[in-house]
Design a protein around this motif. Structure first.
Motif, short mmCIF file in Angstrom:
data_model
loop_
_atom_site.label_atom_id
_atom_site.label_comp_id
_atom_site.label_asym_id
_atom_site.label_seq_id
_atom_site.Cartn_x
_atom_site.Cartn_y
_atom_site.Cartn_z
N TRP A 127 17.95 6.96 60.91
CA TRP A 127 18.46 7.44 59.84
C TRP A 127 18.57 6.18 58.16
N VAL A 128 18.02 5.05 58.86
CA VAL A 128 18.05 4.49 57.98
C VAL A 128 16.39 4.88 56.89
N PRO A 129 15.43 5.28 56.60
CA PRO A 129 14.72 5.64 55.92
C PRO A 129 15.50 6.86 55.16
N LEU A 131 18.35 7.22 54.55
CA LEU A 131 19.61 7.06 53.83
C LEU A 131 18.87 5.87 52.21
N ILE A 132 18.16 5.19 52.43
CA ILE A 132 17.08 4.41 51.59
C ILE A 132 16.28 5.61 50.67
N THR A 133 16.02 6.29 50.97
CA THR A 133 15.27 7.28 50.03
C THR A 133 16.48 8.14 49.01
N LEU A 135 19.35 6.87 48.03
CA LEU A 135 19.74 5.93 47.33
C LEU A 135 19.14 6.18 46.78
N ILE A 136 17.51 5.57 46.27
CA ILE A 136 16.81 5.43 45.35
C ILE A 136 16.89 6.58 44.29
N CYS A 139 19.46 6.73 42.36
CA CYS A 139 19.74 6.01 40.74
C CYS A 139 18.74 6.51 39.61
N THR A 348 23.58 13.04 51.53
CA THR A 348 23.53 11.62 52.86
C THR A 348 23.75 11.92 54.23
N THR A 351 22.08 12.30 57.20
CA THR A 351 22.06 10.59 58.18
C THR A 351 22.84 10.60 59.14
#
Length: 460
Positions: A127-129, A131-133, A135-136, A139, A348, A351
């Motif tokens: 789930w980490v990649p 979530l990071i994707t 969020l970026i 923005c 999201t 995730t």
């Protein structure tokens, strides 16, 4: 009235290169890099003909949309055209179907990114990649539409360069009569093993839905009209050239792959690009394609966030509830900030779902989402028939051979829908999608009863 006129509006910051790459990147994705093996397995070399026919159909569909769009360049999306020329209820159904389709596709792509990253970081939670994707990308999409366009331009360029590299290397190998573990690299491989229609017409028809869905995203041009610089020139150019470019990318890349590696030796569950690069002698082929596929998935998520944000803003702008209409408000940066954030929050959720829902469910969801494109594209063509009947043709950008081409498109989509019953997985997707469309049609009755006038988001 003066205060209302000072409300922020959508800004025209997308240039020609942005629009070209946005639609191109939306249509060239993981379906080509990962899914081509399965379609080749079903149809053999005849898959090339499938892409040719589908490319022509998509070109006509886009010309139908373009003819209407170039008379309404301030329209926020093609759903505005459906509302204007067909009716409020079909616009409601298609609008929400389109929004849900891109949202669920983004969920599946975020999950896929987590899977692809494991090739390099096997210990990282899935789930980490994702979530990071997200969020970026959130923005980036909240800055300006130009920021979105610039990121999508480079995402699409990476995919295109990978395809061009494969085609160029393949052509050189043919000229040199290069020998691989599978034999000599030659175009004769396209007909040597069972002929061009090696699997017969049933195999060809079975692969047709996968070919059609590979083009999902070309209609994104219809989402950029109100944010494009010089839309009359840029949109017409994009519509005329994009299908040809996609066609060349798909046909050339698949023809080269099957020339390097005979079609019957390709693994249906593996990327033919990885196999081709390995046979060329590039040992890092798996890493290269993994990077390209991650980029393709991120590009799809980026496009999905852009599309779902604009579509949600468009759909809530006509609500009878003031609080719901606030979702459609445009920020000082000229983007529908609230709609983008809400869409991102929904996406999201994927995730969190990774803890509870197996990957098969995401496959079903994305299958239903892509099946919706048959209805979405079909609605654009039906709207064009209404447009022609009531307003005549746009002499500056008429659709070729209309209305006959309109009917050919609809017949083709109907044939594809029927062929989906040849496989269990696509049959389930089609049935679920019909139920989903039926629910939206039922909900549209209440929406149609609201007496709020329709306004485009750009209206001051």
């Amino acid at each position: 009235m003066e205060a209302e006129s000072k409300q922020p509006t959508m800004s025209r910051q997308l240039s020609n290169r942005h629009v070209q790459m946005i639609a191109l990147g939306g249509a060239i994705g993981t379906g080509l890099f990962l899914g081509a093996g399965k379609s080749i397995h079903f149809a053999g070399p005849a898959i090339i003909l499938g892409y040719l026919i589908t490319g022509i159909i998509c070109f006509w569909m886009m010309r139908a949309m373009g003819e209407m769009l170039l008379l309404n360049t301030d329209a926020h999306s093609f759903v505005d055209l459906i509302d204007k020329y067909w009716g409020r209820r079909p616009a409601f159904v298609i609008g929400w179907a389109y929004w849900a389709s891109w949202a669920t596709i983004a969920m599946a792509e975020l999950t896929a990114i987590g899977v692809y990253i494991k090739l390099w970081l096997p210990g990282l939670p899935q789930w980490v990649p994702g979530l990071i994707t997200i969020l970026i990308l959130l923005c980036i999409n909240l800055i300006t539409v130009k920021a979105f366009g610039e990121v999508e331009f480079w995402f699409a360029l990476i995919k295109i360069l990978a395809i061009v590299a494969l085609v160029v290397i393949g052509v050189v190998m043919m000229i040199l009569h290069y020998h691989t573990n599978a034999g000599y690299v030659t175009p004769v491989n396209l007909v040597r093993y069972g002929g061009f229609f090696a699997t017969g017409w049933k195999g060809f028809m079975t692969a047709l839905p996968m070919v059609v869905f590979a083009f999902a995203g070309v209609e994104m041009i219809g989402m950029t009209a109100s944010e494009t610089q010089n839309p009359e020139k840029v949109l017409s150019k994009a519509i005329n050239t994009l299908p040809v470019r996609i066609l060349l990318f798909y046909i050339c890349s698949l023809a080269v792959i099957m020339s390097i590696y005979p079609w019957h030796l390709l693994n249906a569950n593996s990327s033919p690009f990885v196999m081709a690069f390995k046979d060329i002698g590039i040992s890092a082929g798996a890493d290269i394609i993994n990077f390209v596929v991650i980029t393709a998935a991120a590009s799809s998520c980026n496009s999905a966030l852009y599309t779902t944000g604009r579509m949600l803003a468009e759909l809530t702008a006509t609500s009878g509830h003031a609080k719901v209409r606030k979702i459609s408000q445009i920020s000082l940066h000229g983007v529908p900030m609230r709609a983008i954030i809400l869409s991102a929050l929904l996406i999201t959720c994927s995730t969190a779902m990774n803890y509870f829902i197996p990957g098969q469910v995401f496959t079903l969801i994305s299958g239903v989402a892509t099946t919706s494109f048959l209805f979405i594209w079909g609605s654009i063509v039906i709207t064009h028939l209404h447009f022609r009947k009531d307003f005549g043709k746009n002499k500056n950008f008429p659709m070729p051979w209309s209305p006959y081409s309109d009917y050919i498109i609809l017949i083709f989509f109907a044939i594809v829908a029927v062929t989906m019953f040849l496989q269990k997985s696509t049959t389930v997707s089609l049935i679920v999608d019909l139920m989903w469309m039926g629910l939206l049609l039922f909900l549209s009755r209440k929406h149609a009863q609201e007496h709020h006038s329709k306004k485009f988001l750009f209206d001051k």
